[in-house]
Scaffold this motif. Structure first.
Motif, mmCIF file in Angstrom:
data_model
loop_
_atom_site.group_PDB
_atom_site.id
_atom_site.type_symbol
_atom_site.label_atom_id
_atom_site.label_comp_id
_atom_site.label_asym_id
_atom_site.label_seq_id
_atom_site.Cartn_x
_atom_site.Cartn_y
_atom_site.Cartn_z
ATOM 1 N N UNK A 141 0.827 -1.207 0.000
ATOM 2 C CA UNK A 141 0.000 0.000 0.000
ATOM 3 C C UNK A 141 0.865 1.263 0.000
ATOM 4 N N UNK A 142 1.921 1.262 0.817
ATOM 5 C CA UNK A 142 2.813 2.430 0.872
ATOM 6 C C UNK A 142 3.479 2.661 -0.483
ATOM 7 N N UNK A 143 3.921 1.578 -1.136
ATOM 8 C CA UNK A 143 4.554 1.710 -2.451
ATOM 9 C C UNK A 143 3.586 2.264 -3.479
ATOM 10 N N UNK A 144 2.337 1.764 -3.421
ATOM 11 C CA UNK A 144 1.336 2.239 -4.380
ATOM 12 C C UNK A 144 1.046 3.718 -4.173
ATOM 13 N N UNK A 145 0.866 4.117 -2.909
ATOM 14 C CA UNK A 145 0.579 5.522 -2.614
ATOM 15 C C UNK A 145 1.765 6.409 -3.016
ATOM 16 N N UNK A 146 2.988 5.949 -2.738
ATOM 17 C CA UNK A 146 4.181 6.732 -3.090
ATOM 18 C C UNK A 146 4.289 6.894 -4.595
ATOM 19 N N UNK A 147 3.994 5.795 -5.340
ATOM 20 C CA UNK A 147 4.059 5.869 -6.804
ATOM 21 C C UNK A 147 3.017 6.830 -7.353
ATOM 22 N N UNK A 148 1.777 6.733 -6.823
ATOM 23 C CA UNK A 148 0.732 7.648 -7.290
ATOM 24 C C UNK A 148 1.087 9.093 -6.956
ATOM 25 N N UNK A 149 1.678 9.301 -5.773
ATOM 26 C CA UNK A 149 2.063 10.661 -5.379
ATOM 27 C C UNK A 149 3.120 11.225 -6.333
ATOM 28 N N UNK A 150 4.107 10.364 -6.684
ATOM 29 C CA UNK A 150 5.171 10.835 -7.579
ATOM 30 C C UNK A 150 4.612 11.170 -8.959
ATOM 31 N N UNK A 151 3.727 10.298 -9.472
ATOM 32 C CA UNK A 151 3.137 10.563 -10.786
ATOM 33 C C UNK A 151 2.326 11.857 -10.782
ATOM 34 N N UNK A 152 1.522 12.002 -9.723
ATOM 35 C CA UNK A 152 0.675 13.205 -9.660
ATOM 36 C C UNK A 152 1.535 14.471 -9.529
ATOM 37 N N UNK A 153 2.650 14.360 -8.788
ATOM 38 C CA UNK A 153 3.530 15.539 -8.662
ATOM 39 C C UNK A 153 4.201 15.891 -9.982
ATOM 40 N N UNK A 154 4.632 14.910 -10.770
ATOM 41 C CA UNK A 154 5.224 15.186 -12.071
ATOM 42 C C UNK A 154 4.212 15.828 -12.999
ATOM 43 N N UNK A 155 2.996 15.270 -12.951
ATOM 44 C CA UNK A 155 1.939 15.838 -13.797
ATOM 45 C C UNK A 155 1.628 17.265 -13.382
ATOM 46 N N UNK A 156 1.660 17.483 -12.075
ATOM 47 C CA UNK A 156 1.396 18.832 -11.577
ATOM 48 C C UNK A 156 2.491 19.799 -12.017
ATOM 49 N N UNK A 157 3.751 19.372 -11.988
ATOM 50 C CA UNK A 157 4.862 20.221 -12.420
ATOM 51 C C UNK A 157 4.736 20.598 -13.899
ATOM 52 N N UNK A 158 4.383 19.569 -14.691
ATOM 53 C CA UNK A 158 4.256 19.835 -16.129
ATOM 54 C C UNK A 158 3.171 20.864 -16.376
ATOM 55 N N UNK A 159 2.051 20.701 -15.690
ATOM 56 C CA UNK A 159 0.938 21.615 -15.888
ATOM 57 C C UNK A 159 1.249 22.998 -15.349
ATOM 58 N N UNK A 160 2.069 23.029 -14.280
ATOM 59 C CA UNK A 160 2.379 24.327 -13.675
ATOM 60 C C UNK A 160 3.438 25.099 -14.454
ATOM 61 N N UNK A 161 4.370 24.402 -15.082
ATOM 62 C CA UNK A 161 5.509 25.060 -15.737
ATOM 63 C C UNK A 161 5.227 25.306 -17.216
ATOM 64 N N UNK A 162 4.679 24.318 -17.906
ATOM 65 C CA UNK A 162 4.515 24.397 -19.354
ATOM 66 C C UNK A 162 3.059 24.663 -19.712
ATOM 67 N N UNK A 163 2.935 25.273 -20.869
ATOM 68 C CA UNK A 163 1.610 25.503 -21.437
ATOM 69 C C UNK A 163 1.489 24.624 -22.666
ATOM 70 N N UNK A 164 0.548 23.717 -22.681
ATOM 71 C CA UNK A 164 0.394 22.775 -23.789
ATOM 72 C C UNK A 164 -0.189 23.512 -24.971
#
Length: 784
Positions: free
Chosen positions: A140-163
């Motif tokens: 469960x901890x691994x799954x939550x950590x993986x989802x957190x990392x993915x969501x943070x990368x997606x958040x960075x992309x959306x925050x920094x770049x304009x598609x």
């Protein structure tokens, strides 16, 4: 607020003076913020985290881009664009993809451990149980950590770049969460916060400092405490259920007394000081004490609940390290196989311990009742919830029943194999067997089955161990063994009695042979019978008895191994075995006795023969006297003399028969006595004649001297004619006899020498013939 703080400080110092163990602090989430405060704090943290993350992403993207340009890293191959797409659009898309990969390759702050801990706290305790709980938590901890990392990368992309507005560019996930819009934070919340805090302080007594002390005291006292110390209960080994019940009851009692002597005085001590309740208004005092009672009740209930749960966990089927071991016995009483204690008794003891735990600490007085000192005592509500008790009882019932299955199956094995010894089947078999005619070997084979069964039962294990029970089978084994041996002894006594009767019969036959062989025969016939009997006994009789003695010896050899003879039976067995040696001297004595008896009987027989000859001569001379009887007046005496002579002749005939019989026994030639036969023939006419004359005389006298009117002429005439005919026949018989005798004498005279005396030609007148003539004349005269 200064007074309560002083009271709290004083109470803490007092607690330290009591030298309590270190206080276990309550969780930090007790007394959480209000909803408005929570939203405000969350918004501020979100803003700060977003700002920090954006700065880190931008810095990381720049560093990544610089490293890429310096190393002249080749760009990724272009994707397959649609052919209709312009070069400008391709360039924008390529630049966006490149920048996106650079942003995603920048380092990401990992999820904080505090967040993971809070997430795990939200999981119910029931889901954390089981053998694989550690693996599941890690997954469960691994799954939550993986989802957190993915969501943070997606958040960075959306925050920094304009598609760019290009449809074929991929974009996983939905839109990013937006910041709250329209919330008005212009109002001052500090005044409402203070107002709410004051209301809480006035009405929520649980935040009172003394409550914290009470809670700390409860945690210190009960955190690692239960009423029963169940550790090592299995290491004590098998124990009686009643002993366990008493031991745990005593332990509960001591724990209860310890709590009431340590924890309760400390609780009372907290409330006996004046400064402890100074901030409590009088109208709020009851509510305050109710809060105290509830807090104390919850602590005691939790203690009882943990004690019950600990006791129930002893019987956990998956973990039997703490399971107690009870002593149980399979008993044999009144021809019944039973458990002691019974399964129900054991279950009642186990369930009774739960009830005993639930009965503990039920008379703890409330603080207000104790402080008031009234006669009416009010106790805390420390009764365990019904569902807890019901859960414990149901769980223990299932566990006890499951743990007793092995003992029950072992008992059923005994019932299946050996119950026929107790339900009357064995008795019926023995009675049927005894009613039938069986040989000794058949008896021993049947007895051997019972002895084999007894040996089989004795070889069964004395103790049978199960997870919760040590089953002692010694009493049942002993009872069943004795029962099997008792049946064997019934059959043994039966054949022993038959053996005893057979030995007595053998001894009685030997005694009969001895008695008969040593008996002095009274007659020759007895002597001959004795000779034949002894001869038969010497040949076939003794041989048959010897065979029976050999069979008796074979039976004795069997009995010596399985049967205890009484003293009289031992003497009887010895007598049977000694008879073949004792009988030979008896036969020797019999030979001597028979020889003497035979010699005596021969001498007696010779004497009897000589005596008989003399007796016949006397009878012949007496017979010759009858021819001289001629006086009619003495006819009565003549009749008596004839009868006496006939009696003596009869006795002589019996003597002849005896002598001939003796001669036959001695195998001598039989002696004959023709003179005796001649006497029998000669005396008969005289006896008939004398009786007829006597009858005539008596009849004539009756007719002549009796009443004249009593006479009957016709019958008299017939009687007279009858007398006349009989006398005439007798006269002719004697005349004929006289002529024959005369002729025989003449013939005999011719054979004699001339010197002998001549026979007279004319015989003398026969007196008998003369009496016949006289009687005929009298009859004739009477008739005329």
């Amino acid at each position: 607020m200064s007074d309560p703080n002083k009271a709290a400080i004083a109470a803490e110092k007092e607690a330290l003076n009591l030298k309590l163990p270190p206080i276990v602090r309550p969780r930090e989430d007790i007394g959480a913020e209000t909803s408005a405060q929570s939203k405000l704090l969350h918004y501020r943290r979100h803003k700060e985290q977003k700002k920090t993350i954006n700065q880190l992403v931008i810095d990381g993207a720049k560093r990544n881009l610089d490293r890429t340009l310096d190393k002249k890293t080749p760009l990724s191959p272009e994707p397959d664009y649609p052919p209709t797409m312009t070069s400008e659009i391709k360039k924008k898309g390529f630049n966006y993809i490149y920048m996106k990969r650079c942003v995603e390759s920048s380092p990401i702050v990992p999820i904080q451990q505090e967040w993971l801990d809070h997430m795990l706290m939200l999981i119910p305790e029931s889901l954390k149980e089981g053998k694989k709980r550690e693996e599941l938590v890690e997954s469960l901890i691994n799954e939550v950590s993986s989802d957190f990392e993915k969501s943070m990368k997606r958040y960075l992309v959306k925050s920094v770049l304009v598609k760019p507005p290009i449809k074929w560019l991929e974009d996983e996930g939905g839109p990013l969460p937006e910041s709250p819009v329209g919330l008005d934070y212009s109002n001052l919340w500090h005044s409402s916060y203070l107002q709410t805090r004051s209301q809480i302080s006035a009405n929520l007594h649980i935040v009172h400092p003394i409550m914290k002390m009470l809670l700390d005291l409860g945690y210190t006292t009960f955190a690692n405490t239960v009423l029963l110390d169940l550790t090592g209960i299995r290491a004590k080994g098998p124990i009686d259920c009643e002993s366990l019940k008493n031991d745990l009851a005593i332990q509960i009692k001591k724990s209860e007394e310890k709590i009431m002597n340590t924890w309760y005085p400390k609780v009372i001590n907290l409330f006996t000081k004046k400064e402890a309740l100074e901030s409590i208004k009088p109208e709020k005092l009851d509510a305050f004490y109710n809060c105290v009672s509830i807090l104390m009740s919850n602590q005691l209930k939790d203690l009882l609940k943990r004690t019950v749960e600990g006791f129930v966990n002893l019987f956990d089927q998956e973990d039997q390290r703490g399971l107690p071991i009870f002593k149980m016995e399979l008993t044999f009483d009144d021809d019944k196989m039973e458990f002691y204690p019974t399964c129900q008794d054991l279950e009642d003891v186990v369930l009774g311990l739960v009830e005993r735990i639930a009965e503990a600490l039920q008379n703890v007085q409330t603080v207000s009742s104790w402080l008031s000192g009234t006669s009416t005592t009010v106790s805390l509500d420390t009764e365990l919830p019904e569902h807890v008790l019901q859960w414990a009882l149901n769980t223990l019932k299932v566990a006890v029943h499951r743990n007793l299955e092995g003992a029950r199956k072992h008992y059923e094995t005994y019932v299946e194999k050996y119950n026929w010894l107790l339900d009357g089947t064995a008795v019926e078999m023995i009675e049927t067997f005894q009613a039938e005619d069986h040989t000794f070997d058949e008896y021993t084979a049947f007895i051997g089955k019972f002895f084999s069964l007894a040996s089989e039962i004795m070889l069964l294990p004395q103790w049978v161990h199960y997870p919760m029970v040590r089953l002692d089978c010694e009493d049942l084994k002993t009872g069943l063994t004795n029962k099997a041996r008792a049946f064997a002894n019934i059959l043994l006594n039966d054949i022993a009695s038959k053996h005893r009767r057979e030995n007595e019969c053998i001894c009685s036959e030997f005694e009969a042979i001895k008695e008969y062989a040593l008996k002095v025969p009274e007659t020759t016939e007895e002597m001959m019978d004795q000779i034949a009997y002894v001869e038969k006994a010497r040949t076939t009789g003794i041989q048959e008895l010897v065979l029976r003695i050999e069979e008796s010896k074979r039976r004795m050899s069997y009995f010596l191994d399985v049967f205890l003879f009484p003293q009289e039976d031992l003497a009887l067995n010895s007598a049977v075995l000694m008879w073949p040696w004792k009988i030979n001297p008896i036969f020797d004595d019999n030979d001597e006795l028979i020889e003497n008896a035979k010699h005596n009987k021969e001498n007696e027989l010779i004497a009897k023969r000589e005596k008989l000859i003399l007796e016949i001569e006397k009878e012949s001379r007496r017979m010759e006297e009858f021819t001289e009887f001629a006086e009619l007046d003495r006819m009565q005496q003549y009749v008596v003399d004839v009868r006496q002579l006939q009696k003596r002749i009869q006795e002589s005939e019996e003597a002849v028969q005896f002598i001939n019989k003796e001669e036959e026994l001695f195998k001598w030639e039989l002696t004959k006595y023709p003179e005796l036969d001649k006497l029998k023939v000669n005396i008969e006419p005289y006896q008939k004649f004398f009786n007829l004359v006597l009858k005539w005389q008596r009849t004539e006298k009756r007719w002549m001297d009796g009443g004249f009117l009593d006479l009957n002429g016709e019958s008299m005439e017939a009687d007279v004619d009858e007398f006349s005919r009989e006398i005439f026949k007798t006269l002719k018989f004697f005349q004929t006899k006289q002529k024959k005798e005369l002729q025989e004498k003449r013939k005999a005279a011719k054979r004699r020498s001339l010197g002998e005396e001549k026979v007279e030609d004319e015989p003398k007148e026969n007196p008998t013939i003369a009496m016949c003539s006289t009687v005929m004349e009298q009859i004739k005269v009477f008739k005329e």
